[in-house]
Design a protein around this motif. Structure first.
Motif, short mmCIF file in Angstrom:
data_model
loop_
_atom_site.label_atom_id
_atom_site.label_comp_id
_atom_site.label_asym_id
_atom_site.label_seq_id
_atom_site.Cartn_x
_atom_site.Cartn_y
_atom_site.Cartn_z
N THR A 391 37.65 19.18 -21.04
CA THR A 391 36.99 20.09 -21.99
C THR A 391 36.54 21.40 -21.33
O THR A 391 35.56 22.00 -21.78
CB THR A 391 35.78 19.41 -22.65
OG1 THR A 391 34.87 18.97 -21.62
CG2 THR A 391 36.21 18.22 -23.47
N CYS A 392 37.23 21.84 -20.30
CA CYS A 392 36.82 23.08 -19.65
C CYS A 392 37.79 24.23 -19.88
O CYS A 392 37.56 25.35 -19.44
CB CYS A 392 36.64 22.87 -18.15
SG CYS A 392 38.14 22.33 -17.30
N ARG A 403 31.62 22.22 -18.40
CA ARG A 403 31.71 21.74 -17.02
C ARG A 403 30.43 20.97 -16.70
O ARG A 403 29.52 20.88 -17.54
CB ARG A 403 31.92 22.91 -16.06
CG ARG A 403 33.25 23.64 -16.30
CD ARG A 403 33.48 24.77 -15.30
NE ARG A 403 34.75 25.44 -15.57
CZ ARG A 403 35.93 25.08 -15.09
NH1 ARG A 403 36.00 24.04 -14.28
NH2 ARG A 403 37.03 25.73 -15.40
N PHE A 404 30.36 20.42 -15.51
CA PHE A 404 29.22 19.58 -15.18
C PHE A 404 27.89 20.33 -15.33
O PHE A 404 26.86 19.74 -15.64
CB PHE A 404 29.37 19.03 -13.75
CG PHE A 404 30.19 17.77 -13.68
CD1 PHE A 404 31.24 17.54 -14.56
CD2 PHE A 404 29.92 16.80 -12.72
CE1 PHE A 404 32.00 16.38 -14.51
CE2 PHE A 404 30.67 15.63 -12.65
CZ PHE A 404 31.71 15.43 -13.54
N ARG A 405 27.93 21.64 -15.09
CA ARG A 405 26.69 22.42 -15.20
C ARG A 405 26.12 22.39 -16.62
O ARG A 405 24.93 22.64 -16.80
CB ARG A 405 26.95 23.86 -14.77
CG ARG A 405 27.82 24.66 -15.72
CD ARG A 405 27.76 26.14 -15.40
NE ARG A 405 28.36 26.42 -14.12
CZ ARG A 405 29.64 26.73 -13.93
NH1 ARG A 405 30.46 26.77 -14.98
NH2 ARG A 405 30.13 26.98 -12.75
N ASN A 406 26.97 22.13 -17.62
CA ASN A 406 26.51 22.08 -19.00
C ASN A 406 25.75 20.80 -19.33
O ASN A 406 25.08 20.73 -20.36
CB ASN A 406 27.69 22.22 -19.96
CG ASN A 406 28.44 23.52 -19.80
OD1 ASN A 406 29.53 23.57 -19.25
ND2 ASN A 406 27.84 24.60 -20.27
N PRO A 421 28.84 21.63 -9.82
CA PRO A 421 28.60 22.22 -11.15
C PRO A 421 29.87 22.76 -11.82
O PRO A 421 29.93 22.86 -13.04
CB PRO A 421 27.61 23.35 -10.87
CG PRO A 421 27.76 23.66 -9.42
CD PRO A 421 28.11 22.36 -8.77
N ASP A 422 30.89 23.09 -11.02
CA ASP A 422 32.12 23.65 -11.58
C ASP A 422 33.16 22.59 -11.94
O ASP A 422 34.24 22.93 -12.43
CB ASP A 422 32.74 24.64 -10.60
CG ASP A 422 31.87 25.87 -10.40
OD1 ASP A 422 31.29 26.33 -11.40
OD2 ASP A 422 31.76 26.35 -9.25
N GLU A 423 32.85 21.33 -11.70
CA GLU A 423 33.82 20.28 -12.02
C GLU A 423 34.01 20.19 -13.54
O GLU A 423 33.06 20.28 -14.31
CB GLU A 423 33.36 18.94 -11.47
CG GLU A 423 34.41 17.84 -11.62
CD GLU A 423 34.08 16.61 -10.80
OE1 GLU A 423 34.70 15.56 -11.06
OE2 GLU A 423 33.22 16.70 -9.89
N CYS A 424 35.25 20.01 -13.94
CA CYS A 424 35.59 19.98 -15.37
C CYS A 424 35.10 18.70 -16.01
O CYS A 424 35.28 17.60 -15.47
CB CYS A 424 37.10 20.10 -15.53
SG CYS A 424 37.64 20.34 -17.24
N ALA A 425 34.47 18.81 -17.16
CA ALA A 425 34.05 17.64 -17.93
C ALA A 425 35.21 17.13 -18.77
O ALA A 425 36.25 17.79 -18.87
CB ALA A 425 32.86 17.99 -18.82
N TRP A 426 35.03 15.97 -19.37
CA TRP A 426 36.06 15.39 -20.22
C TRP A 426 35.40 14.82 -21.47
O TRP A 426 34.18 14.74 -21.57
CB TRP A 426 36.86 14.33 -19.48
CG TRP A 426 36.03 13.36 -18.69
CD1 TRP A 426 35.66 13.47 -17.39
CD2 TRP A 426 35.42 12.15 -19.18
NE1 TRP A 426 34.87 12.40 -17.01
CE2 TRP A 426 34.71 11.58 -18.10
CE3 TRP A 426 35.40 11.50 -20.40
CZ2 TRP A 426 34.00 10.38 -18.21
CZ3 TRP A 426 34.70 10.31 -20.53
CH2 TRP A 426 34.00 9.77 -19.44
#
Length: 546
Positions: A391-392, A403-406, A421-426
């Motif tokens: 979802t990034c 991303r994880f920061r969200n 923090p920049d890792e892509c969420a799913w």
């Protein structure tokens, strides 16, 4: 004396005698030379029509010139009588320009506005309630320009404050509307529960005894759905069966809570979707799934701080003068009571819930299946546990920018140490899980450990429900799948591209604006309502979607 014009208008003959004289006799010199005068005229370059139009235009303009001249003289502005002075006064008026006095007035007014902008509105200043009152106040009390500027600033600040307060009130009301159970859906649950107690057909075994072995047949396609919303469950199942190319290979495992079990069972017993198979299970029917065996669930549901967070005053503690409406909406979304529901956490126990299954597709209850999903079972997850859409990246910046920061508080040392923090969420909501690989991993233990730690730290590491601990627990175990399999955001905002909705295999109404609620987006609701059995007696008698 007589004037004679030649037909061509090229010569004029002036004669002192009364007789006529031709131009030919004059040219031959046969007498009367002293009495005759011939004038040669150059060839004309304009017609009578042009001369007539010129005279007509002059006749039309001259009165206006006279009137403007008179106005300037009467106003007493122009003290000179020369034509040059008159031009200086009339020129700007005719050309739509003003003289320097108007520009100076504007500059002075802007200067005062800038000065007032850096000052506070006087506490005792009485502000008009409308523009009409403002004009009346200025006329009657002869306020200075600075006083006028203060009144204008005060009125604008008051309007901005009222607009913000209204927006926050709207968001709060929307949050409560999203958390409530609509009357029609509550009616459906009550009527079906009553039917379960009085109608033997509503209590018949699901599935029938001869089909029970198929519940653990790994050659079939197994879907798991966890929900207490009977109407939503019916849409997910109906859409999945109708969209399948081989519905005889579909098995739906519907998990619900104890209070909804009877109504959910009644619905699928009275409305079979053959050739597909439906199993309805209540959490109370899983002997091992007790709060004693899973103490973290007891902690989640009974923790005082959590209950206050999800059920308390959602506006208290929020600085509405600083926070943006978008941030406030996100915080409200994170405080949905469903995030402390066992049904929402139960997906982390799929390997134990279905010990004989190798692979399942887990679905949220706010999805609609629009395309055959059987190819999902052919996707090679490359040894990973979870096949999910990332979802990034995507066209929808509101939904596909996570991303994880969200999700995490990266000012917390534990989060900053362990996560990027920049890792892509799913996305949760349509996931294909390889249960064989999952049983070899410690995903559940990691999920529990982080959930307990966040509880111990009073929810300071993250706020949003079940996805953050899952992002940590499944870290390194996610295989990205094509975004066309799962389109999100239909419950977030109404700018969703309808053409993209039509193409997606699964559409997900994640967000507050569920299609069964009045706050759902009208242009996106038909994709969901087309799978509601509106001819069903229970649906009609409960006036659902009317």
């Amino acid at each position: 004396m007589q004037l004679h014009f030649s037909p061509s208008m090229r010569s004029i003959t002036i004669s002192s005698s009364g007789g006529s004289s031709s131009s030919s006799s004059s040219s031959n010199g046969n007498g009367g030379v002293g009495d005759l005068m011939k004038i040669k005229v150059a060839a004309r370059k304009f017609s009578y029509r042009t001369l007539f139009h010129t005279i007509l235009i002059l006749a039309f303009l001259l009165p206006f010139v006279f009137i403007l001249t008179a106005l300037v003289t009467l106003e007493g502005v122009n003290k000179c009588s020369s034509f040059d002075c008159l031009g200086r006064r009339l020129g700007p008026k005719l050309l739509g320009r003003s003289d320097g006095s108007g520009q100076k007035l504007v500059k002075d007014f802007v200067k005062i506005l800038n000065q007032v902008n850096s000052e506070e509105v006087p506490a005792g200043l009485k502000l008009p309630e409308s523009y009409t009152q403002l004009v009346s106040e200025i006329k009657n009390n002869k306020h200075s320009i600075k006083q006028f500027a203060f009144m204008l600033k005060g009125m604008m600040e008051r309007s901005e404050r009222e607009i913000r307060e209204s927006k926050f009130a709207e968001l709060t009301n929307k949050h409560f509307a999203a958390s409530a159970v609509p009357k029609g859906i509550h009616c459906l649950s009550l009527r079906l529960t009553d039917e379960y107690s009085t109608n033997a057909h509503a209590r018949k075994q699901l599935p029938s005894p001869e089909l029970l072995p198929l519940l653990s047949d790994n050659s079939l396609h197994h879907f798991v759905l966890s929900t207490d919303n009977i109407l939503a469950a019916s849409v997910v199942v109906n859409s999945g069966v109708q969209s399948s190319l081989k519905p005889e290979k579909i098995v739906f495992h519907v998990i619900t809570d104890k209070k909804t079990y009877a109504g959910m069972h009644s619905w699928f017993a009275l409305n079979p979707v053959s050739p597909a198979i439906v199993e309805v299970k209540g959490v109370h029917q899983f002997d091992w799934l007790t709060r004693e065996n899973v103490p973290v669930l007891e902690a989640v549901e009974s923790h005082y701080g959590i209950r206050q967070y999800y059920h308390g005053n959602h506006v208290a503690g929020a600085n509405l003068s600083v926070i943006t409406p978008r941030s406030f909406a996100s915080k409200l979304q994170a405080r949905s009571p469903k995030y402390i529901s066992l049904l929402n956490h139960i997906r982390i126990y799929l390997p134990e819930l279905f010990p004989n299954l190798d692979k399942v597709v887990f679905l949220d209850d706010d999805v609609v299946i629009q395309r055959d999903l059987s190819p999902l079972w052919d996707i090679d997850l490359n040894g990973k546990v979870n096949g999910a859409v990332e979802t990034c990246e995507g066209e929808d910046k509101w939904v596909m920018s996570k991303r994880f920061r969200n999700y995490f508080n990266f000012s917390h040392p534990l989060i900053a140490k362990n996560l990027n923090p920049d890792e892509c969420a799913w996305a949760y909501g349509m996931n294909i899980f390889d249960l064989r690989v999952w049983r070899k991993k410690s995903i559940k233990n990691s999920y529990h450990a982080w959930l307990k730690e966040n509880l111990k730290l009073n929810l300071t590491m993250w706020k949003l429900g079940t996805l953050p601990p899952a992002l940590i627990a499944f870290k390194g175990h996610v295989h990205p799948i094509d975004p066309s399999w799962h389109m999100l955001g239909l419950g977030y905002q109404n700018n969703t591209n309808v053409e993209n909705v039509k193409k997606a295999a699964v559409i997900h109404y994640n967000g507050q604006s569920k299609p069964w609620l009045e706050i759902g987006f009208e242009h996106l609701r038909p994709f969901w309502t087309k799978y509601v059995n509106s001819s069903n007696d229970f649906i009609r008698n409960c006036h659902i979607l009317e």
